[in-house]
Scaffold this active site. Structure first.
Site, PDB file in Angstrom:
ATOM      1  N   LYS A 251       2.686  11.880   6.433  1.00 32.16           N
ATOM      2  CA  LYS A 251       2.148  11.594   7.856  1.00 32.16           C
ATOM      3  C   LYS A 251       2.633  12.411   8.817  1.00 32.16           C
ATOM      4  CE  LYS A 251      -0.254   7.238   6.284  1.00 32.16           C
ATOM      5  NZ  LYS A 251      -1.482   8.105   5.704  1.00 32.16           N
TER       6      LYS A 251
ATOM      7  N   PHE B 292       0.842  -1.097  -0.005  1.00 28.55           N
ATOM      8  CA  PHE B 292      -0.132  -0.036   0.002  1.00 28.55           C
ATOM      9  C   PHE B 292       0.850   1.181   0.048  1.00 28.55           C
ATOM     10  CE2 PHE B 292      -2.333   3.629   1.725  1.00 28.55           C
ATOM     11  CZ  PHE B 292      -3.460   3.511   0.937  1.00 28.55           C
TER      12      PHE B 292
ATOM     13  N   ASP C 140       9.496   3.061   1.732  1.00 29.84           N
ATOM     14  CA  ASP C 140       8.505   3.910   2.031  1.00 29.84           C
ATOM     15  C   ASP C 140       8.140   3.850   3.462  1.00 29.84           C
ATOM     16  OD1 ASP C 140       5.800   4.744   2.443  1.00 29.84           O
ATOM     17  OD2 ASP C 140       4.856   3.881   0.783  1.00 29.84           O
TER      18      ASP C 140
END
Length: 410
Positions: free
Chosen positions: A262, A148, A233
């Site tokens: 984030k 993801f 990531d």
């Protein structure tokens, strides 16, 4: 009293307005947040909930963190946006601080995590063309099954999630997906036109999947040997979530490119970044990539504050120590409705016995008890509280979880 019992016109009206005017790309719990502090969220009814999601790790340092909010207020009174058409007094200090934290030379500031991933893919392809000599249009990038990285067109082009792909084709070519955790499969998939391997050090949306201990070190060796960029990531796994600044640190691996987001924005603004050395990020020239809001003064000031917090190491220590407590408490429920517990630090994926109901149903039951979690893949619950949580709050949350699965037991 259940959530349904407590619903008043304020909650009903807010949810109805969302349902009427907000695109239905999420299926939220019936909780309408109005304020938050630390690990606690208060809804429009005045009910308080212990947040065990932390906005998918965007609120690592707690809701309304005093240090971050103070930095935001200072910058709001000075300058918020000039685009990259001019310099600002906040951008350079932020990028220097973040580069130092990562042990790299340069930073490409962006906004969302998906934008950081897209930017990293572009950089890898440009590096492949300019440095490795891959012919135009021939570059390929290796990714992991069940990854993801976001939901933009290029990213869903190599997603295994059919709900993210159905009806959205045609897709972007140039990607090869191999099993997560299988370094041999990566090595086999590499050819002379491979420019990068993109991987989550720990897969988040897949259910907090931790790879074998030799996986990342072997990827590092394979990428170095074949002159291929290793892209990590760390958008969810990074910035103290797992007990280290980066999840890669658990295995002593340094990627060629970090993708961050984030928590980098402190739970206040969207802020993401591609971080690499000059021989990689230096391939970009003026006009080849950009973002009006990327690196804006407000985000940069907040980002500098976040980097300063991380440099002190306190949140990494909290996550490591309290993570052991969280995982111990959750593992004590194995055999009592819990099948498995995975993760590192204050990040846990909990597989539940499907006889108890769906993950969504258990999330609703937990919300009724004042604990907010999120399900994934039908039968996995994710626990990722802000790193300011205490051991006592962890105990209370797990006690509520234990009561929920006991009540739902077959």
């Amino acid at each position: 009293m259940t959530i349904a019992d407590a619903v008043t016109s304020a909650t009903a009206e807010a949810i109805a307005l969302d349902n009427a005017y907000v695109a239905h790309n999420y299926s939220p719990l019936p909780v309408v947040a109005t304020s938050a502090s630390g690990v606690w969220i208060t809804d429009v009814e005045g009910r308080r909930y212990l947040d065990c999601l932390a906005a998918y790790s965007a609120v690592n340092f707690g809701h309304h963190n005093d240090e971050i909010i103070a930095a935001a207020h200072r910058q709001l009174d000075a300058l918020t946006l000039v685009s990259r058409a001019f310099h600002s007094d906040q951008l350079g200090p932020f990028c220097a601080a973040l580069a130092g934290l990562c042990g790299k030379d340069m930073v490409l500031p962006m906004n969302s995590g998906a934008e950081a991933v897209e930017s990293g893919l572009k950089v890898a392809r440009k590096w492949g063309a300019d440095v490795k000599g891959v012919p135009e249009g021939m570059a390929n990038i290796i990714v992991a099954d069940n990854n993801f990285h976001g939901r933009t067109i290029s990213i869903i082009s190599f997603s295994s999630d059919q709900s993210a792909r159905g009806g959205f084709g045609p897709f972007t070519p140039g990607f090869r997906s191999v099993p997560f955790g299988d370094a041999d499969a990566v090595a086999t998939a590499i050819d002379e036109h491979t420019v990068a391997v993109l991987v989550e050090p720990i897969q988040g949306e897949a259910g907090i999947i931790v790879p074998p201990d030799d996986y990342l070190p072997r990827l590092r060796e394979v990428c170095t040997r074949h002159n291929v960029l290793l892209i990590a990531d760390e958008i969810q796994s990074g910035l103290a979530r797992t007990g280290h600044t980066f999840a890669c640190d658990h295995w002593g691996v340094v990627p060629d490119i970090y993708l961050l987001g984030k928590a980098l924005g402190g739970g206040v603004v969207p802020l993401s970044a591609v971080v690499a050395n000059r021989d990689v990020l230096g391939v970009l020239n003026p006009g080849e990539h950009g973002s009006t809001f990327g690196g804006n003064p407000l985000a940069a000031a907040i980002g500098t504050t976040v980097v300063g917090i991380l440099a002190r190491g306190e949140y990494q220590s909290r996550s490591a120590e309290l993570g052991l407590h969280l995982h111990s408490r959750l593992r004590s429920l194995i055999g009592r409705g819990v099948l498995a517990v995975r993760g590192m630090g204050l990040w846990a994926g909990v597989d539940i016995d499907t006889r108890l109901g769906t993950g969504k149903n258990l999330s609703l039951a937990l919300a009724e008890r004042g604990v907010l979690v999120k399900d994934t893949h039908g039968s996995t619950l994710r626990f990722a509280p802000p790193l300011v949580i205490t051991a006592e709050e962890i105990d209370w949350a797990v006690d509520q979880f234990a009561s929920v699965i006991a009540e739902a037991g077959p």
